[in-house]
Design a protein around this motif. Sequence first.
Motif, PDB file in Angstrom:
ATOM      1  N   GLU A   2      -3.916   1.723  -4.491  1.00 38.77           N
ATOM      2  CA  GLU A   2      -2.573   1.763  -4.101  1.00 38.77           C
ATOM      3  C   GLU A   2      -2.252   2.963  -2.874  1.00 38.77           C
ATOM      4  O   GLU A   2      -2.442   4.142  -3.170  1.00 38.77           O
ATOM      5  CB  GLU A   2      -1.661   1.838  -4.902  1.00 38.77           C
ATOM      6  N   LEU A   3      -1.768   2.575  -1.819  1.00 34.91           N
ATOM      7  CA  LEU A   3      -1.173   3.609  -0.993  1.00 34.91           C
ATOM      8  C   LEU A   3       0.225   3.459  -1.146  1.00 34.91           C
ATOM      9  O   LEU A   3       1.095   2.322  -0.923  1.00 34.91           O
ATOM     10  CB  LEU A   3      -1.440   3.017   0.577  1.00 34.91           C
ATOM     11  N   VAL A   4       1.023   4.791  -1.414  1.00 38.71           N
ATOM     12  CA  VAL A   4       2.343   4.697  -1.183  1.00 38.71           C
ATOM     13  C   VAL A   4       2.973   5.713  -0.294  1.00 38.71           C
ATOM     14  O   VAL A   4       2.303   6.408  -0.157  1.00 38.71           O
ATOM     15  CB  VAL A   4       2.758   5.441  -2.723  1.00 38.71           C
ATOM     16  N   LEU A   5       3.840   5.088   0.214  1.00 38.00           N
ATOM     17  CA  LEU A   5       4.711   5.638   1.452  1.00 38.00           C
ATOM     18  C   LEU A   5       5.891   5.975   0.626  1.00 38.00           C
ATOM     19  O   LEU A   5       6.859   5.341   0.317  1.00 38.00           O
ATOM     20  CB  LEU A   5       4.967   4.804   2.447  1.00 38.00           C
ATOM     21  N   THR A   6       6.566   7.592   0.734  1.00 46.41           N
ATOM     22  CA  THR A   6       7.540   7.910   0.198  1.00 46.41           C
ATOM     23  C   THR A   6       7.842   9.175   0.936  1.00 46.41           C
ATOM     24  O   THR A   6       7.221   9.773   1.486  1.00 46.41           O
ATOM     25  CB  THR A   6       7.185   8.230  -1.398  1.00 46.41           C
ATOM     26  N   ALA A   7       9.374   9.402   0.434  1.00 47.51           N
ATOM     27  CA  ALA A   7       9.886  10.799   0.917  1.00 47.51           C
ATOM     28  C   ALA A   7       9.557  11.690   0.032  1.00 47.51           C
ATOM     29  O   ALA A   7       9.846  12.876   0.324  1.00 47.51           O
ATOM     30  CB  ALA A   7      11.486  10.507   0.911  1.00 47.51           C
ATOM     31  N   ALA A   8       9.018  11.417  -1.033  1.00 43.16           N
ATOM     32  CA  ALA A   8       8.661  12.396  -2.163  1.00 43.16           C
ATOM     33  C   ALA A   8       7.720  13.515  -1.387  1.00 43.16           C
ATOM     34  O   ALA A   8       6.494  12.931  -0.902  1.00 43.16           O
ATOM     35  CB  ALA A   8       8.055  11.878  -3.470  1.00 43.16           C
ATOM     36  N   ALA A   9       7.691  14.745  -1.917  1.00 44.52           N
ATOM     37  CA  ALA A   9       6.798  15.521  -1.462  1.00 44.52           C
ATOM     38  C   ALA A   9       5.553  15.847  -2.098  1.00 44.52           C
ATOM     39  O   ALA A   9       4.650  16.290  -1.560  1.00 44.52           O
ATOM     40  CB  ALA A   9       7.350  17.069  -1.327  1.00 44.52           C
ATOM     41  N   THR A  16      -3.990  -6.652  -0.055  1.00 44.48           N
ATOM     42  CA  THR A  16      -3.502  -8.169  -0.462  1.00 44.48           C
ATOM     43  C   THR A  16      -1.974  -8.158  -0.839  1.00 44.48           C
ATOM     44  O   THR A  16      -1.506  -9.264  -1.103  1.00 44.48           O
ATOM     45  CB  THR A  16      -4.493  -8.574  -1.846  1.00 44.48           C
ATOM     46  N   ASP A  17      -1.298  -6.895  -0.955  1.00 40.43           N
ATOM     47  CA  ASP A  17      -0.186  -7.054  -1.694  1.00 40.43           C
ATOM     48  C   ASP A  17       0.622  -5.801  -0.973  1.00 40.43           C
ATOM     49  O   ASP A  17       0.171  -4.792  -0.775  1.00 40.43           O
ATOM     50  CB  ASP A  17      -0.351  -6.644  -3.161  1.00 40.43           C
ATOM     51  N   VAL A  18       1.984  -6.058  -0.535  1.00 40.02           N
ATOM     52  CA  VAL A  18       2.648  -5.101   0.180  1.00 40.02           C
ATOM     53  C   VAL A  18       4.051  -5.235  -0.360  1.00 40.02           C
ATOM     54  O   VAL A  18       4.689  -6.436  -0.221  1.00 40.02           O
ATOM     55  CB  VAL A  18       2.919  -5.352   1.781  1.00 40.02           C
ATOM     56  N   THR A  19       4.658  -4.193  -0.835  1.00 41.59           N
ATOM     57  CA  THR A  19       6.164  -4.229  -1.586  1.00 41.59           C
ATOM     58  C   THR A  19       6.776  -3.163  -0.975  1.00 41.59           C
ATOM     59  O   THR A  19       6.352  -2.356  -0.589  1.00 41.59           O
ATOM     60  CB  THR A  19       5.899  -4.080  -3.174  1.00 41.59           C
ATOM     61  N   GLY A  20       8.116  -3.529  -0.823  1.00 42.21           N
ATOM     62  CA  GLY A  20       8.992  -2.541  -0.435  1.00 42.21           C
ATOM     63  C   GLY A  20       9.229  -2.539   1.057  1.00 42.21           C
ATOM     64  O   GLY A  20      10.122  -1.512   1.517  1.00 42.21           O
ATOM     65  N   MET A  21       8.959  -3.554   1.781  1.00 41.99           N
ATOM     66  CA  MET A  21       9.679  -3.392   3.194  1.00 41.99           C
ATOM     67  C   MET A  21      10.866  -3.583   3.386  1.00 41.99           C
ATOM     68  O   MET A  21      11.564  -3.033   4.306  1.00 41.99           O
ATOM     69  CB  MET A  21       8.838  -4.741   3.842  1.00 41.99           C
ATOM     70  N   GLU A  26      -5.929  -1.323  -1.129  1.00 40.74           N
ATOM     71  CA  GLU A  26      -5.730  -2.976  -1.672  1.00 40.74           C
ATOM     72  C   GLU A  26      -4.258  -3.194  -1.863  1.00 40.74           C
ATOM     73  O   GLU A  26      -4.067  -4.505  -1.661  1.00 40.74           O
ATOM     74  CB  GLU A  26      -6.418  -3.020  -3.149  1.00 40.74           C
ATOM     75  N   ALA A  27      -3.339  -2.349  -2.069  1.00 39.77           N
ATOM     76  CA  ALA A  27      -1.818  -2.632  -2.106  1.00 39.77           C
ATOM     77  C   ALA A  27      -1.249  -1.427  -1.555  1.00 39.77           C
ATOM     78  O   ALA A  27      -1.463  -0.274  -1.387  1.00 39.77           O
ATOM     79  CB  ALA A  27      -1.691  -2.720  -3.664  1.00 39.77           C
ATOM     80  N   VAL A  28      -0.215  -1.863  -1.134  1.00 42.27           N
ATOM     81  CA  VAL A  28       0.846  -1.044  -0.308  1.00 42.27           C
ATOM     82  C   VAL A  28       2.113  -0.714  -1.211  1.00 42.27           C
ATOM     83  O   VAL A  28       2.809  -1.910  -1.110  1.00 42.27           O
ATOM     84  CB  VAL A  28       1.050  -1.128   1.222  1.00 42.27           C
TER      85      VAL A  28
END
Length: 459
Positions: free
Chosen positions: A277-284, A347-352, A320-322
Motif C-alpha cells: 500500500e502506498l499512502v499519500l498524506t500530510a502526516a510527517a 488494483t485499488d485507489v481510494t481517497g481521490m 498494489e493499492a493507493v
Amino acid sequence: MAVGTIQRSVLTDIANAIRAQNGGTGTYQPSEMAAAVLALDGTKAGTPLQALAGTGTGVISDSVFDGIADAIRAQNGLSETYKPSEMAPAILALAWDVGVKMRAILLADGTLEFNYRDGRSSDVPGAVILDAWEVDPAGYGSAGARPWDDVKLSVTRVVFDGDFSEGGLANASYLFHGFENLVEVEGFEELSGATSMNQMFVSCASLETIWADGFTSSATSGSLMFSGCSRLVGGQGYVPEQMDNHNELNYGVDGVLTDPASDQREWFRCFLYADGELVLTAAAEPEAGRELVSSGRLCANARYNSVGYQPWYDHRHDVEAVEIAADMATYDHVNTNYWFYGHQSITDVTGMGNLCGVREMQHTFNSCEGLTEIDLSGLDPSSLEDLAYTFGGCGSLVTIWADADWALPSSGVSGFQTFYQCSSLVGGAGTTYASSRAGYQYMRIDGVGGAGYLTAKSS
C-alpha cells in the motif's frame, strides 16, 4: 609507560621545524611539542629561531613521540607512522591552504560550501571540514575537470556563502553535473555574475530546490542546464523541461528559482509499506508498526512533467493499492501529473475525493493495467485544466465512478487522448470505448449532455 633513550639533536630538529612553520622564537619542552604541531596553521609570526643541535642523549617517554606523530597525522591527513628522526621533516612538509581564493569545502554533513576568503573556514554552524579545493577562476570545461568530482555522490546540499561573488566566477558550467544526491542549493544569488552555466545541474535527480535571494541573471548560455532534474520545483510550482536553459533562472510561473521569502510550494509525504500500500498524506511520519519500504515527499502544486521523479519509483511494481489520506484535503491546489504512470500492479485507489483544487492530471494513471475501476466521487472537477492521457493505456479499466453532478469547466480545460486505448471502458449508460472518443470531452457522466465514460455514483 615505556621510555627510551633519544639523541638531543632529534628534539632540537623537531623544535626547529615547529618554529620554521610558525615563525616563532619560543622553546618547547618535549611534552609541549604535540600541541605546538596541532597549533600550526600556515601563519608565521616572524623570523624563526633555529637552535643549534644539542649533543648527548636523554630519556623520553614513548607517549611524547606518539603524541607528536598523532599531531602530524592530524595536520596532513595521512596514516603514516613516523620514527622520531622522521618527525622534523614531516613537520617541515606540512602545507596549509592559505590566501584569498574561491574554495569548495566539503563538510561532514554532506554540504559542499563555496566561499571566497583567506584560508579554509565555514559559515555553517558546527561544521566539520573534511576536504577543500580551490575553484578555478576560469571554470571547468567538463564535469571530470572539477577537483571535487570524486565526492559528487556524497553531497546532499550546496551552500554559497555571501562572499563568493567577490571571486568573480564567470563560468559556472558543470559545477554540479552528476550530483545525484543533491537535494537543495542555497545562496544561488552569489552566481548572479556568471555568464556561462552549461550543463550545470545535469542528472541532479534528487534536486528539489534552488534557493536564491535577489538573483539577477547575467547568463548568456546554459544549455541542458537542468536535464535530468525531474524533482526540481520552482517557488511557483514550475518543473523544468529536459531542454530548459538559463532563461528559466527566474522566480515566475516558468522559473526554477525559489525566493525564501515567497515560497508558494506545499509538500506532502509518500509512504510505501511492505504490504504493497502506498499512502499519500500530510502526516510527517509513517504509521507505527508498519514495515516501510520507501518514503519521501512530493510537491502538491508542482507541475511535474515526466516519469521517475516519485520517491517510490524504483518500487513502483510493488505498489498494489493507493490511499490518498483524508488530510490531503489541507492542500488547496494539487496537480497529479504522472503520479502513478506505469504502475501496472495497482488494483485499488481510494481517497481521490480528498484532493482539492486539482488542475492538472496529465498521465496520472497512464498504463495502470491492473485497474478495473476507480472512484472519483468527492473530487470537484471545477478547477481541472489538463487531462492529457489521464487514463491512457488502462486497458483493463471498466468503470469510472463520479458524483452525479460531475461537470467539467465550460472553458479552460483540455486533454488530448484522455482515454487512449481504454478498450474495456464502459460508461454508466452503456457507452463503450472507441478510439474516436478518447478526448477529455468524454470525461462526463454518460448520457448527461451526450456520451461519456463516467458512471454516476449513488449517494
